[in-house]
Every structure is written in C-alpha cells, then in structure tokens.
Design a protein around this motif. Structure first.
Motif, PDB file in Angstrom:
ATOM      1  N   GLU A   1       0.691  -1.246   0.002  1.00 54.64           N
ATOM      2  CA  GLU A   1       0.038  -0.015  -0.035  1.00 54.64           C
ATOM      3  C   GLU A   1       1.105   1.352  -0.024  1.00 54.64           C
ATOM      4  OE1 GLU A   1      -3.093   0.082   3.003  1.00 54.64           O
ATOM      5  OE2 GLU A   1      -3.666  -2.105   2.688  1.00 54.64           O
TER       6      GLU A   1
ATOM      7  N   THR B   1      -1.203   3.712  -4.750  1.00 54.17           N
ATOM      8  CA  THR B   1      -1.823   2.384  -4.973  1.00 54.17           C
ATOM      9  C   THR B   1      -1.777   1.253  -3.834  1.00 54.17           C
ATOM     10  OG1 THR B   1      -2.142   0.947  -6.733  1.00 54.17           O
ATOM     11  CG2 THR B   1       0.113   1.475  -6.218  1.00 54.17           C
ATOM     12  N   LYS B   2      -2.716   0.125  -4.173  1.00 49.73           N
ATOM     13  CA  LYS B   2      -2.620  -1.070  -3.575  1.00 49.73           C
ATOM     14  C   LYS B   2      -2.389  -2.062  -4.246  1.00 49.73           C
ATOM     15  CE  LYS B   2      -5.505   0.254   0.145  1.00 49.73           C
ATOM     16  NZ  LYS B   2      -6.718   0.265   0.893  1.00 49.73           N
TER      17      LYS B   2
ATOM     18  N   GLU C   1      -6.088  -1.328  -6.278  1.00 51.48           N
ATOM     19  CA  GLU C   1      -6.555   0.164  -6.068  1.00 51.48           C
ATOM     20  C   GLU C   1      -5.547   0.831  -6.830  1.00 51.48           C
ATOM     21  OE1 GLU C   1      -7.127   2.634  -2.263  1.00 51.48           O
ATOM     22  OE2 GLU C   1      -8.619   0.950  -2.203  1.00 51.48           O
TER      23      GLU C   1
ATOM     24  N   PRO D   1      -7.385  -0.775 -11.849  1.00 48.98           N
ATOM     25  CA  PRO D   1      -7.788  -1.766 -10.684  1.00 48.98           C
ATOM     26  C   PRO D   1      -8.246  -3.263 -11.409  1.00 48.98           C
ATOM     27  CG  PRO D   1      -8.491   0.450 -10.250  1.00 48.98           C
ATOM     28  CD  PRO D   1      -7.857   0.553 -11.535  1.00 48.98           C
TER      29      PRO D   1
END
Length: 190
Positions: free
Chosen positions: A27, A50-51, A69, A85
């Motif tokens: 993350e 982002t993730k 994400e 995503p």
C-alpha cells in the motif's frame, strides 16, 4: 514464505526502489519526486499511489503484478503498461510472453489472509505451493497429474496431513510422509 526484500542504504533519499524475490503486498502513498518501484526478476512495477501485489518467486514460471486500487506502471523489456484496478500483468518466463487480464482479488490475495486457495489449479502447481507453505519436498511422477486440476481453500493452521487426505481423495492417489519428504504414489503402486 521464502520472500526476500532488499533496498539501498539511501532508500527514501534519492529513490524508493526495492528488489523482491517471492510475494508481497504493498500500500503506497503517492510521491511524484520519489516514485516507489519494485524490481522483480524481469519486470519493474512502479506505483502511482496504490495497493498492489507482486509475485516473483525465482523458480516460478511466471511473474505477476496485480493491481487492487489506484494505478501502477509495469515495465518488462521494451514494454510498458499502465494498469487499472483488477488488472494483472503476467510475464511468462519460458515463452517470454506478456499478458494482461482480470483476476479474482480473493484468490490472488489468499496468501495475505493466511489461506491457500486453489481454483482449477493444476496439481503440479498445487504441489509447488504446498512445498513452500509447509517447507517440505514432494517425490512424485509429474505425469501422474498431467491433466488433473484441484480446487479447495485451506486455512494456514490446516495440517499437511489433512490437506493431503483431501487431495488424495480428489486425485485418487496414495501418499506417505517421510520426515520432510512427501512421497506420492498412484493407487496401482500400493
């Protein structure tokens, strides 16, 4: 399991580059001046706030970057792709091929939630995962499972014995555990 992260002494000063062998979930806060980059074998994944998850085990046939994400930029050789995503960048080492497709987040991040998840997974791949998960090796004839797949979900605390019992019923094979080695035999070899 078997994951190694390495980073330079000046991490965060001039760059945010790390090297990954294995599997990790990130993350990342956006920082235009110091972008976060993960070097994993032949691919580089650059986070744009982002993730995401990266899977890059040295012995695996593929390297994957999976976006949960935000946005990431993935480079491999002369190819650069920006993912949205639920897209996954897959580099097949043997064929040197790149593909981008959608993925199931629950399946892809099962390891992060202490689960082993298999969905129509070839037995040979299941065995590789079990070797890492339980720190054992398997002695078997790979042709025994050439066309076989396996689907199941196991919690981290599940014993190897219980996993093998379920697999042996589904795959119609016998097994024997000898220390850190699992020997798989087809029913006729008994």
């Amino acid at each position: 399991v078997d994951t190694k992260l390495s980073y330079p002494v000046n991490y965060g000063v001039k760059s945010r580059k790390i090297e990954l062998e294995g599997q990790a979930y990130f993350e990342v806060m956006k920082n235009k001046e110091l972008p976060f980059e993960v070097l994993s074998g032949s691919i580089t994944t650059k986070a744009l706030g982002t993730k995401f998850a990266v899977s890059a085990y040295p012995g695996a046939s593929v390297i994957k970057s999976s976006l949960i994400e935000g946005s990431i930029e993935v480079k491999c050789g002369g190819t650069t792709k920006v993912l949205t995503p639920r897209e996954q960048f897959v580099y097949c080492k043997e064929k040197t091929e790149i593909s981008i497709h959608s993925f199931n987040e629950t399946d892809e991040l099962a390891w992060k939630n202490e689960q082993l998840m298999f969905r129509l997974t070839p037995y040979n791949q299941v065995i590789k995962e079990l070797e890492k998960w339980y720190n054992v090796s398997f002695d078997y004839n790979p042709t025994l499972f050439e066309r076989e797949t396996f689907s199941a979900k196991f919690k981290r605390y599940e014993t190897l014995e219980n996993v093998l019992q379920i697999m042996s019923k589904a795959g119609r094979f016998d097994y024997h555990i000898d220390g850190k080695v699992v020997i798989i035999l087809n029913k006729q070899q008994k």
